[in-house]
Structure formats: structure tokens, C-alpha cells
Motif scaffolding. Structure first.
Motif, PDB file in Angstrom:
ATOM      1  N   ALA A 141       0.815  -1.213   0.000  1.00 65.31           N
ATOM      2  CA  ALA A 141       0.000   0.000   0.000  1.00 65.31           C
ATOM      3  C   ALA A 141       0.850   1.266   0.000  1.00 65.31           C
ATOM      4  O   ALA A 141       0.371   2.345  -0.349  1.00 65.31           O
ATOM      5  CB  ALA A 141      -0.946   0.014   1.206  1.00 65.31           C
ATOM      6  N   VAL A 142       2.129   1.122   0.384  1.00 70.48           N
ATOM      7  CA  VAL A 142       3.059   2.257   0.376  1.00 70.48           C
ATOM      8  C   VAL A 142       4.349   1.826  -0.318  1.00 70.48           C
ATOM      9  O   VAL A 142       4.910   0.768  -0.001  1.00 70.48           O
ATOM     10  CB  VAL A 142       3.382   2.745   1.803  1.00 70.48           C
ATOM     11  N   GLU A 144       0.915   5.708  -2.346  1.00 69.81           N
ATOM     12  CA  GLU A 144       0.227   5.336  -1.101  1.00 69.81           C
ATOM     13  C   GLU A 144      -1.266   5.251  -1.365  1.00 69.81           C
ATOM     14  O   GLU A 144      -1.831   6.115  -2.029  1.00 69.81           O
ATOM     15  CB  GLU A 144       0.496   6.359   0.006  1.00 69.81           C
ATOM     16  N   GLN A 145      -1.882   4.182  -0.892  1.00 64.07           N
ATOM     17  CA  GLN A 145      -3.330   4.058  -0.981  1.00 64.07           C
ATOM     18  C   GLN A 145      -3.861   3.585   0.355  1.00 64.07           C
ATOM     19  O   GLN A 145      -3.290   2.682   0.970  1.00 64.07           O
ATOM     20  CB  GLN A 145      -3.745   3.101  -2.099  1.00 64.07           C
ATOM     21  N   THR A 146      -4.956   4.182   0.803  1.00 66.15           N
ATOM     22  CA  THR A 146      -5.446   3.927   2.158  1.00 66.15           C
ATOM     23  C   THR A 146      -6.885   3.426   2.152  1.00 66.15           C
ATOM     24  O   THR A 146      -7.639   3.633   1.195  1.00 66.15           O
ATOM     25  CB  THR A 146      -5.389   5.210   3.004  1.00 66.15           C
ATOM     26  N   THR A 201     -10.563   3.951   3.617  1.00 68.77           N
ATOM     27  CA  THR A 201     -11.301   5.126   4.091  1.00 68.77           C
ATOM     28  C   THR A 201     -11.720   4.909   5.545  1.00 68.77           C
ATOM     29  O   THR A 201     -11.766   3.773   6.043  1.00 68.77           O
ATOM     30  CB  THR A 201     -12.558   5.372   3.246  1.00 68.77           C
ATOM     31  N   THR A 205      -5.432  -1.128  13.680  1.00 69.75           N
ATOM     32  CA  THR A 205      -5.000  -0.326  12.546  1.00 69.75           C
ATOM     33  C   THR A 205      -3.800   0.498  13.006  1.00 69.75           C
ATOM     34  O   THR A 205      -3.292   0.303  14.114  1.00 69.75           O
ATOM     35  CB  THR A 205      -6.136   0.545  11.987  1.00 69.75           C
ATOM     36  N   SER A 261      -8.526   8.243   7.308  1.00 69.63           N
ATOM     37  CA  SER A 261      -8.127   7.028   6.597  1.00 69.63           C
ATOM     38  C   SER A 261      -6.883   6.429   7.257  1.00 69.63           C
ATOM     39  O   SER A 261      -6.198   7.082   8.034  1.00 69.63           O
ATOM     40  CB  SER A 261      -7.843   7.358   5.135  1.00 69.63           C
ATOM     41  N   ALA A 262      -6.610   5.168   6.929  1.00 63.72           N
ATOM     42  CA  ALA A 262      -5.394   4.494   7.401  1.00 63.72           C
ATOM     43  C   ALA A 262      -5.002   3.464   6.352  1.00 63.72           C
ATOM     44  O   ALA A 262      -5.827   3.042   5.539  1.00 63.72           O
ATOM     45  CB  ALA A 262      -5.622   3.833   8.756  1.00 63.72           C
ATOM     46  N   VAL A 263      -3.749   3.049   6.396  1.00 67.05           N
ATOM     47  CA  VAL A 263      -3.228   2.226   5.303  1.00 67.05           C
ATOM     48  C   VAL A 263      -3.811   0.819   5.307  1.00 67.05           C
ATOM     49  O   VAL A 263      -4.136   0.266   4.255  1.00 67.05           O
ATOM     50  CB  VAL A 263      -1.694   2.184   5.344  1.00 67.05           C
ATOM     51  N   LYS A 264      -3.962   0.213   6.480  1.00 71.38           N
ATOM     52  CA  LYS A 264      -4.532  -1.141   6.510  1.00 71.38           C
ATOM     53  C   LYS A 264      -5.079  -1.450   7.895  1.00 71.38           C
ATOM     54  O   LYS A 264      -4.835  -0.719   8.869  1.00 71.38           O
ATOM     55  CB  LYS A 264      -3.490  -2.194   6.130  1.00 71.38           C
ATOM     56  N   ALA A 292      -6.568  -4.537   3.093  1.00 72.58           N
ATOM     57  CA  ALA A 292      -6.085  -3.320   2.430  1.00 72.58           C
ATOM     58  C   ALA A 292      -7.100  -2.903   1.368  1.00 72.58           C
ATOM     59  O   ALA A 292      -8.061  -3.635   1.090  1.00 72.58           O
ATOM     60  CB  ALA A 292      -4.720  -3.587   1.798  1.00 72.58           C
TER      61      ALA A 292
END
Length: 267
Positions: A72-73, A85-87, A89, A109, A148-151, A188
Motif C-alpha cells: 500500500a506504500v 500510497e493508498q489507504t 477510508t 489499525t 483514513s489508514a493504510v490497513k 487493504a
């Protein structure tokens, strides 16, 4: 075939059971980098729990990269810069929390470099030990997660969590779900996995799919094992996955990564 990129899972693959890089693995990875091969760490770990290992291998000095949070990063180590980077929601994280309560699993998280959960468990303690991150135990998970958070990770006893994995994939097909350890079910954003980020990096570096070796041991490594030109399991791979690889090498405690370098890069 001349391989140009070596992508390595960390826990139970590159690292021994006591979370160290063996001298044998380190020596071979230095030799690979001397030949111009990009050595890339690809882990479910948070970025902060990977950086010291990357520097130990001098990946920052050799213009290399790191894939954290299961891809994700993506970080450029030389420039200390996040390239991708994708998170999840906030809404998705809250939905996962509700699912975890209903399914009687723990959920964590990561916010501001800390592990966040509403509960304690032996499995959360393992994640704390592996990552070295602080644990922020909160009275109300949803109130604590306001962005938001990455995973997220769902955690529980392995045989039970295996059933949850199947159910969660059906319940939330819009998310990416995979096992990193028998008691860690990683979640993720859809389309995020190690293969997607390896492909992103390879395109950026003009490296062909057939010029990539990927080495792993668990379900969250499966996508990159299948994607790479040469997909390699270490001998301690999840038995259910053992048949899905081009090669099996020695275990994480017996310098399997060094074997990969000797057999497929130095030769």
C-alpha cells in the motif's frame, strides 16, 4: 536469464525466527547489489518497522525501494520519499470494526506510527513485538479512527481465523484480504497487494516481469510469487501454498535468501 530485481518478504522469509538478517543472507544481498540488482523489501510491516533493516542492507545507499503495508506504500529509500500510497477510508475501517465485533476477532489499525486497538490479545502482543511500535489501546475504536489508514489486521486463533478469511472475502469483495501469519488477516484497499506494487516499481525502473525474482512464505506473498518471472518459496512456506511456486529453497532459518542469490543471480 539475468535478473534485475530481487523482491523479498521479511518475516519468516528474509528474517530468522528471532527477527534478524543472517550474516549469510546479508553477504549474498551485498553481492547482488554490487552486480546492480535492485533488492526490494516487500512486507506487511508498517514502514517504520522496516526502515532499519533496509539501512542494514544499505538499500538507501544503493538507490533501492521498499514496499510496506503489503504494497500500500512504496518508498524511494535514497530520496526518503513516498512514491505511492493508498489507504482504507474511515468508513471502510469502521465497517471492518463492526465485522470484527460480529465475528469475535480482534482488530488493529495504524495511526501516527502507533498500533491502535480497543482490545488486548496475545496476537496483538506479537505484532507489537515484531514491529516495535507503540500500542495505543483506546476505549472506543471508531472514535479514535477519524481518518483514513493504510490497513487493518484482524487477529485470532489460526484455525478460526482461516474460516473468517473465507467469510470476509465474500462479505467484503471490494477489499484486498490475505494472511500474513496464521493469526494475522490483513485487509487493504481493493487492488492493493505486493504484486501490484512490484509491477508499479518495475514499470518505473523499466524492468521486465521476467527479470524479477520474488521470495516469500505466506498468503500475502502469493500475488508477487505468481507475478514474478521466478517465484520462490522458502521451505517453511504455508503447506497449502507449497505447490504454487517455481522453486523452493532452504527455510528462513537456513539462509534461503542466500541460496536464491547464489543459484539465480551469481550464477
Amino acid at each position: 536469464m539475468k535478473y534485475k530485481m530481487l523482491v523479498l518478504d521479511m518475516d519468516d522469509t528474509l528474517l530468522t525466527d528471532d527477527h534478524k538478517i543472517s550474516d549469510e543472507n546479508k553477504e549474498m544481498l551485498f553481492k547482488a547489489q554490487e552486480l546492480g540488482v535492485y533488492v526490494v523489501l516487500a512486507s506487511g510491516r508498517p514502514t517504520l518497522a522496516m526502515i532499519n533493516f533496509a539501512k542494514e542492507l544499505k538499500l538507501d545507499q544503493n538507490n533501492s525501494y521498499m514496499l510496506s503495508f503489503n504494497g500500500a506504500v512504496v518508498t524511494d529509500l535514497k530520496e526518503d520519499k513516498v512514491l505511492f500510497e493508498q489507504t482504507l477510508t474511515q468508513q471502510q475501517i469502521h465497517e471492518l470494526y463492526d465485522y470484527s465485533v460480529a465475528s469475535k476477532t480482534h482488530i488493529i489499525t495504524y495511526i501516527d506510527g502507533k498500533i491502535v486497538s480497543e482490545t488486548d490479545s496475545e496476537y496483538i502482543a506479537i505484532e507489537k513485538n515484531i514491529t516495535g511500535l507503540q500500542h495505543n489501546k483506546v476505549p472506543n475504536f471508531k472514535e479514535a479512527v477519524t481518518s483514513s489508514a493504510v490497513k487493518c489486521i484482524l487477529l485470532e486463533e489460526p484455525s478460526y481465523l482461516k474460516k473468517i478469511e473465507t467469510d470476509l472475502k465474500l462479505a467484503m469483495p471490494h477489499l484486498s484480504v490475505s494472511m500474513s501469519k496464521p493469526f494475522f488477516l490483513e485487509v487493504a484497499p481493493n487492488g492493493i497487494d505486493k504484486a501490484a506494487s512490484v509491477k508499479f516499481l518495475a514499470n518505473r525502473l523499466n524492468i521486465l516481469q521476467c527479470e524479477i525474482i520474488a521470495v516469500g512464505n505466506a498468503g500475502n506473498d502469493l500475488s508477487m510469487i505468481e507475478y514474478a518471472g521466478l517465484g520462490v518459496w522458502v521451505d517453511n512456506v504455508d503447506p497449502d501454498l507449497r505447490h504454487i511456486a517455481d522453486v523452493i529453497v532452504a527455510s528462513n532459518n537456513n539462509h534461503g535468501v542466500a541460496e536464491v542469490v547464489r543459484r539465480f543471480i551469481l550464477n
